[in-house]
Design an enzyme around this catalytic site. Sequence first.
Site: not given
Ligand SMILES: Cc1ncc(COP(=O)(O)O)c(C=O)c1O
Ligand code: FES
Lengths: 125, 125, 389, 389
Positions: D182, D202, D328
């Site tokens: 990030q 990534s 959810c």
């Molecule tokens: C902090 C962090 N680590 C790892 C990942 C995994 O990245 P990716 O799905 O490209 O392997 C993400 C994003 O999904 C992430 O925000």
């Molecule tokens: S799955 Fe959480 S209210 Fe529907």
Amino acid sequence: MDLYSDIVMDHFKNPRNVGAVEKPDGVGEVGNPTCGDMMTITIKVKDEHLSEIKFKTLGCGAAIATSSMMTELAQGKSIEEGMSLTRDMVAEALGGLPPEKMHCSNLAADGLHAAIKDYQEKLGK
Amino acid sequence: MDLYSDIVMDHFKNPRNVGAVEKPDGVGEVGNPTCGDMMTITIKVKDEHLSEIKFKTLGCGAAIATSSMMTELAQGKSIEEGMSLTRDMVAEALGGLPPEKMHCSNLAADGLHAAIKDYQEKLGK
Amino acid sequence: MSDKPIYMDNAATTRLDPEVFAAMEPFFNKHFGNAASKYYQEGRTAHQAMESARGQLAGLLGADDEKEITITSCATESNNWVINSLLLNGTKKHVITSAIEHHAILEPIEFLEKHHGIKATILPVDERGMVSPQLLKDSITDETALVSIMHANNEIGTVLPIRELADIAHEKGVLFHTDACQTVGKIPVKVNELGADFLSLSAHKFHGPKGTGALYIRKGTRLEPFIRGGGQERGRRAGTSNIPSIVGMGKAAELAGKRIESEAPRERELVEKLWQGLNAKMPKIRRNGDPEKRIPNLLNICVAGVEGEAVLGYLDMYGIMVSSGSACTSGSLDPSHVLLAIGLPAEVAHGSIRFSMSHETEASDVERIIEIMPDVVERLRQMSPTWNG
Amino acid sequence: MSDKPIYMDNAATTRLDPEVFAAMEPFFNKHFGNAASKYYQEGRTAHQAMESARGQLAGLLGADDEKEITITSCATESNNWVINSLLLNGTKKHVITSAIEHHAILEPIEFLEKHHGIKATILPVDERGMVSPQLLKDSITDETALVSIMHANNEIGTVLPIRELADIAHEKGVLFHTDACQTVGKIPVKVNELGADFLSLSAHKFHGPKGTGALYIRKGTRLEPFIRGGGQERGRRAGTSNIPSIVGMGKAAELAGKRIESEAPRERELVEKLWQGLNAKMPKIRRNGDPEKRIPNLLNICVAGVEGEAVLGYLDMYGIMVSSGSACTSGSLDPSHVLLAIGLPAEVAHGSIRFSMSHETEASDVERIIEIMPDVVERLRQMSPTWNG
Ligand SMILES: Cc1ncc(COP(=O)(O)O)c(C=O)c1O
Ligand code: FES
Ligand SMILES: Cc1ncc(COP(=O)(O)O)c(C=O)c1O
Ligand code: FES
């Protein structure tokens, strides 16, 4: 492709019977805000029939849509019919729900049953 | 980008002094077909100088180019100068070699040294 | 020298099909959403594209259920996954494989042998590259967790009798994996006919994109994830889904499925023509692999008196791209373990050349190689101390 | 309803930059050669493109040497690699991480804890998402093989004091890894200033392609390969190199490096504007994460009386794409472990919404959200039994 069927989306966007009936004959509270879903169903009963049903729901789109659909399905039904309303009937009327949403789709029928029981208990005393 | 320098490519494509001298004064055989590289160096010696050098090489582009360059570098040199020719001198004259090819670049100088030793042994007896 | 390059290294990688590229294109910067973000339209669009690609791949493999396809970053990952998961996590610690597997099978096994107490049986092959079913049978013990035998070998093209070998494993209750990188898209590969529990493939071997592959996992078979940390691929392989590539793999599978029937015999004929042409013009060459049970698009020969890398270098000047199992191309001393395993002496193996074709290969390409190759070899042989021509 | 969609989920994935796509394009079906095939020109072209992309990425990270960059299929793989390699193969069996790591760190650790006798210490965080350096210090034992703490959290945007934490680990002779998914491309991420031994990233998080990532491995640090079976990446990560994507990652790194200086303050201002605007119009919302030490492009809020998925669904109707840490959206019952770790009660966490911006985000997008979001929330609150508005 949509996550939800068109009927679910319609009930999610334009939920029917939102709110609380005045001077309810029965109130059902189910769910738990800790789990992210909570529902309050209020009913008016006339001649052992559900003359008015309203809901308030905290939850996902599926929770809102099932609540809304449930109020429509139960409207005008006898309280026996109301008690035998199942989540599958609600889900079917909605054109299906994603499997991971079956959990919250329980709520609406449970809420109705709780409200009817509340009415019956109040009668009973 | 090329794997090999322009000079290597030139000597690989147009190797100098391929073959075997007639009635060689010395013959050097190094390498081993099992390892994929083998070289035969034949020399003519006149007045303790390398008057003619030819090579035959089985091996990669680097092996062929180092053989060819070695024959050019050694041509006309004294046999002492021939004995002090190193693989680094050959590699440098070629404008460098990829690191994984340093192995076979040994062969050419080794082959020349072997041919000179062969010449000296024949003289000795 | 003509200008048109001739690419005959399709066993290494293939050209991305323009139709595949066209299918991928909208997903790069138009529909770029994360397939896991199902609560907005762009996420659902991505998800749907991925699932229909999965369906295309399942279709090519004749899988019963699309859920049997798990997308990975390549066959190397798929292979490492099966080996590591079954041997590191289970109670059984013995694995059986063949001497001609890809390094992506052999190296993880070697590592586990060295550092994690795994036992491995590496089955020898005969001169055509065939594994003995009887020997496999005899090698299975109560400790055997997995048998992994490739569908076709990438250097010599021999197609192994997977059905028979899988049946033997299953009779003894052992799981069976096959690395099908070289067969998927080239001959019919139907998981239910093969009977394997796991099957690895890489999209770039059949005109799909690089960096995308799959592992077929038969329904009901448990396999601990290898790469964890997200719900993607139904929890089997974490990491943000690579939608453009997955869409490309699906499209490539569809196209391959349509082509196979006409392409396999066409390429088989071209390979035959190439072999006949070269053999007629060059003395002392031999052909490797099984003459019958082989993929249609590959010819591997050994040329006496020359070393493979030098041949590659000369052919490159003519724009002809092939490969070799010579040690010189790998910087090591030993030539290809596959060529040694079929019993070739090292000095012969050093002279190996592999031609591998695709639907893009034309008869004129073959003719041009038949014209050029003998000259190239002759020039190199003239320089060679081991050639008395 | 206007038609222009507003993508505010850049922490999930980003749009492939058109310039990046242009850089990738020639490598799909023109220069499609295998980078390992160095004996013909097309292979060398691929290899060179890959190496110059590696240089671009090394440049963005300020790495001393391009060889410190190993290309992987994604940050999830990079994370799994470090965790597995150091804990399964070494003699030390203890790992320290934080409660707010991505699942791609937490899940492999959990698995090793459960099945391979590893011990893990999960450091708690304070209400801003900060790890206590003192607690880290106290948690390191003679058995500790690795400390892994993320650079910035993907849900709440808090930037952790990596330098200080890495120094603590190093004082005790322990290796340090950081997941910088990030931060790379959003704030300056310089490996030598951070002091980490390993760093995951990534490409699709900074407008590069999906399915490509990297692991920075500091020179002199040993790390057993995770995916074996080929000489690619100097023997550190096997598998045919994904040239188009690698080229894209390099280009994206270059573009991000050029943009950071002007973009970071611009997005920081937009985030501030969004927060002020929402806060002025909506009662009972709170902002999560560290108010100062945070990435510039992310705003996470909790909205009382509503559930996140429902908000997402309503915003989707307006073409507004955001995300939520509500349970959810994940199909589980517990909301995001990050929101729980910073001490939010579950019922509050269920109402979380994350907005994440990029250089494509415009002031008008922010204005539109400020206009629409309060209405959406008001409608949902009117339906909610927990809201007495
Ligand atoms: C902090 C962090 N680590 C790892 C990942 C995994 O990245 P990716 O799905 O490209 O392997 C993400 C994003 O999904 C992430 O925000
Ligand atoms: S799955 Fe959480 S209210 Fe529907
Ligand atoms: C038989 C076989 N297995 C595995 C692989 C590895 O494929 P990838 O490099 O795409 O992971 C290859 C190709 O290199 C192969 O031919
Ligand atoms: S002859 Fe084998 S590396 Fe040069």
